[in-house]
Design an enzyme around this catalytic site. Structure first.
Site, PDB file in Angstrom:
ATOM      1  N   PRO A 172      -1.572  57.342  25.415  1.00 57.15           N
ATOM      2  CA  PRO A 172      -1.249  56.299  26.383  1.00 57.15           C
ATOM      3  C   PRO A 172      -0.224  55.310  25.823  1.00 57.15           C
ATOM      4  O   PRO A 172      -0.394  54.775  24.728  1.00 57.15           O
ATOM      5  CB  PRO A 172      -2.599  55.619  26.626  1.00 57.15           C
ATOM      6  CG  PRO A 172      -3.598  56.694  26.348  1.00 57.15           C
ATOM      7  CD  PRO A 172      -3.018  57.473  25.212  1.00 57.15           C
ATOM      8  N   GLU A 173       0.840  55.098  26.569  1.00 62.32           N
ATOM      9  CA  GLU A 173       1.881  54.155  26.200  1.00 62.32           C
ATOM     10  C   GLU A 173       1.893  53.013  27.203  1.00 62.32           C
ATOM     11  O   GLU A 173       0.975  52.891  28.024  1.00 62.32           O
ATOM     12  CB  GLU A 173       3.233  54.867  26.108  1.00 62.32           C
ATOM     13  CG  GLU A 173       3.249  55.975  25.053  1.00 62.32           C
ATOM     14  CD  GLU A 173       4.602  56.678  24.931  1.00 62.32           C
ATOM     15  OE1 GLU A 173       5.627  56.077  25.300  1.00 62.32           O
ATOM     16  OE2 GLU A 173       4.619  57.839  24.487  1.00 62.32           O
ATOM     17  N   LYS A 205       0.686  48.605  23.705  1.00 59.14           N
ATOM     18  CA  LYS A 205      -0.319  49.612  24.045  1.00 59.14           C
ATOM     19  C   LYS A 205      -1.743  49.050  24.016  1.00 59.14           C
ATOM     20  O   LYS A 205      -2.707  49.806  24.105  1.00 59.14           O
ATOM     21  CB  LYS A 205      -0.214  50.791  23.071  1.00 59.14           C
ATOM     22  CG  LYS A 205       1.167  51.455  23.053  1.00 59.14           C
ATOM     23  CD  LYS A 205       1.228  52.556  21.998  1.00 59.14           C
ATOM     24  CE  LYS A 205       2.627  53.127  21.854  1.00 59.14           C
ATOM     25  NZ  LYS A 205       2.691  54.184  20.824  1.00 59.14           N
ATOM     26  N   ARG A 216       7.888  63.039  14.444  1.00 58.20           N
ATOM     27  CA  ARG A 216       7.391  63.527  15.717  1.00 58.20           C
ATOM     28  C   ARG A 216       8.363  64.566  16.271  1.00 58.20           C
ATOM     29  O   ARG A 216       9.487  64.708  15.803  1.00 58.20           O
ATOM     30  CB  ARG A 216       7.254  62.370  16.725  1.00 58.20           C
ATOM     31  CG  ARG A 216       6.501  61.163  16.208  1.00 58.20           C
ATOM     32  CD  ARG A 216       5.029  61.460  15.995  1.00 58.20           C
ATOM     33  NE  ARG A 216       4.365  61.725  17.256  1.00 58.20           N
ATOM     34  CZ  ARG A 216       3.898  60.782  18.063  1.00 58.20           C
ATOM     35  NH1 ARG A 216       4.044  59.500  17.753  1.00 58.20           N
ATOM     36  NH2 ARG A 216       3.264  61.104  19.179  1.00 58.20           N
TER      37      ARG A 216
END
Length: 265
Positions: A2-3, A60, A253
Site C-alpha cells: 500500500p502506497e 504511507k 527493486r
C-alpha cells in the site's frame, strides 16, 4: 505494498465508518504487529472507552487521533487493509488487530503477510520526525520550487529519489513507475541532470497520478487506458507507443518502464 493512494482510500473508509464511535474492546490476534514496547494489554487499556475523532494520512501512515491524548498509528506493510462491519465471532481471515465498538460493529486491521504496524503515540508530529519522514507528496507546502530544490540537492536516480521516504513521503515502487512513465523519464536518470522543464513536468505528473489513483480507489484496473500500471509486467504493450514493457533493477527493486518512451539519454 500500500502506497499513498491506498492509504488515502483507507483514510476515507475509516472516516466513513469508524469515526466518533466508542471503543469497547481491542483484540490482538497477531502481537508481532504491535509497535515495539506496546503490549496487547496496554493497547486495550489505553483505547477502551475512547473514540476515534480525526484521521490524518502522512505518506504511507494513517494516524487516527482519539478523544484522549493519543493517536492510533497504522502502517499497512505489504498487504494491510481495513474492514468494518457488524461484529461476530467469525473474524475475517488474517485479522491482526480488531477494534470492537459499543454499537456492535468492529474495525478489522487485516494483514496477510503480517508486516505492518499498529501503534499508539502521544505526539504525532514527534512520531513523524522520529520515523525520519519527509514532506507528504500531496502536502500543499510542497510546491514546484520546493520539489525542484529537493531534487537538486540529491544526485541520485530519479526513481530512487521519488521512493526516498525521508525526502518525499508516500511514493513507493509501483507509483514511482507510473509517475516516471507519465513524465516520460527513464528510472535511472539522475535528478541532478533533469532540466527545469523536466522537473516541472515530473511534479505535475506526480500530482496527476496520485490524484487519479485515489479517485480510482487505488484499483489499477480502474485507471485510465493511458496508464502503465494495468499492464505493468514484462512483455506487455506500452499504452503510448505499443512497444514492450521491460523490467529494470533500480534501488534494489524491479521497476517497469517503456524503453522507447522513457529513453535514458
Amino acid at each position: 505494498m500500500p502506497e499513498l493512494p491506498d492509504v488515502q482510500v483507507f483514510k476515507q473508509y475509516l472516516d466513513a465508518t469508524a469515526l466518533h464511535q466508542t471503543v469497547d474492546k481491542v483484540e490482538v490476534m497477531v502481537p508481532r504487529l504491535l509497535q515495539k514496547g506496546l503490549s496487547a494489554r496496554s493497547l486495550q487499556y489505553r483505547l477502551k472507552g475512547r473514540r476515534f475523532e480525526q484521521t490524518r494520512r502522512h505518506g504511507k501512515y494513517l494516524l487516527t487521533a482519539t478523544d484522549g491524548a493519543e493517536s492510533l498509528v497504522l502502517h499497512f506493510g505489504m498487504t494491510g487493509r481495513l474492514q468494518y462491519g457488524k461484529f461476530n465471532s467469525d473474524t475475517p481471515d488474517y485479522t491482526g488487530v480488531l477494534f470492537r465498538f459499543d454499537n456492535g460493529y468492529a474495525l478489522d486491521y487485516i494483514n496477510v503477510r503480517k508486516l505492518g504496524t499498529v501503534g499508539l503515540v502521544e505526539n504525532a508530529e514527534q512520531f513523524l520526525r522520529d520515523e525520519d519522514l519527509g514532506i507528504d507528496a500531496l502536502d500543499a507546502a510542497l510546491d514546484t520550487a520546493h520539489f525542484a530544490e529537493l531534487a537538486r540537492a540529491h544526485n541520485k536516480s530519479v526513481k530512487c529519489w521519488l521512493m526516498d521516504q525521508s525526502l518525499i513521503a508516500g511514493i513507493g515502487n509501483i507509483y514511482s513507475d507510473e509517475i516516471l512513465f507519465q513524465a516520460r523519464l527513464h528510472p535511472k536518470r539522475s535528478t541532478a541532470d533533469l532540466s527545469d522543464a523536466e522537473l516541472s513536468k515530473l511534479y505535475r505528473k506526480m500530482h496527476e497520478v496520485l490524484d487519479t489513483a485515489i479517485s480510482a480507489k487505488a484499483d489499477p484496473e480502474q485507471l485510465p487506458s493511458s496508464y502503465l500500471l494495468p499492464r505493468r509486467e514484462k512483455g506487455q504493450r506500452c499504452p503510448e507507443c505499443g512497444g514492450k514493457i521491460e523490467p529494470i533493477s533500480a534501488c534494489g527493486r524491479t521497476a517497469y518502464y517503456c524503453p522507447e518512451c522513457q529513453r535514458e539519454n
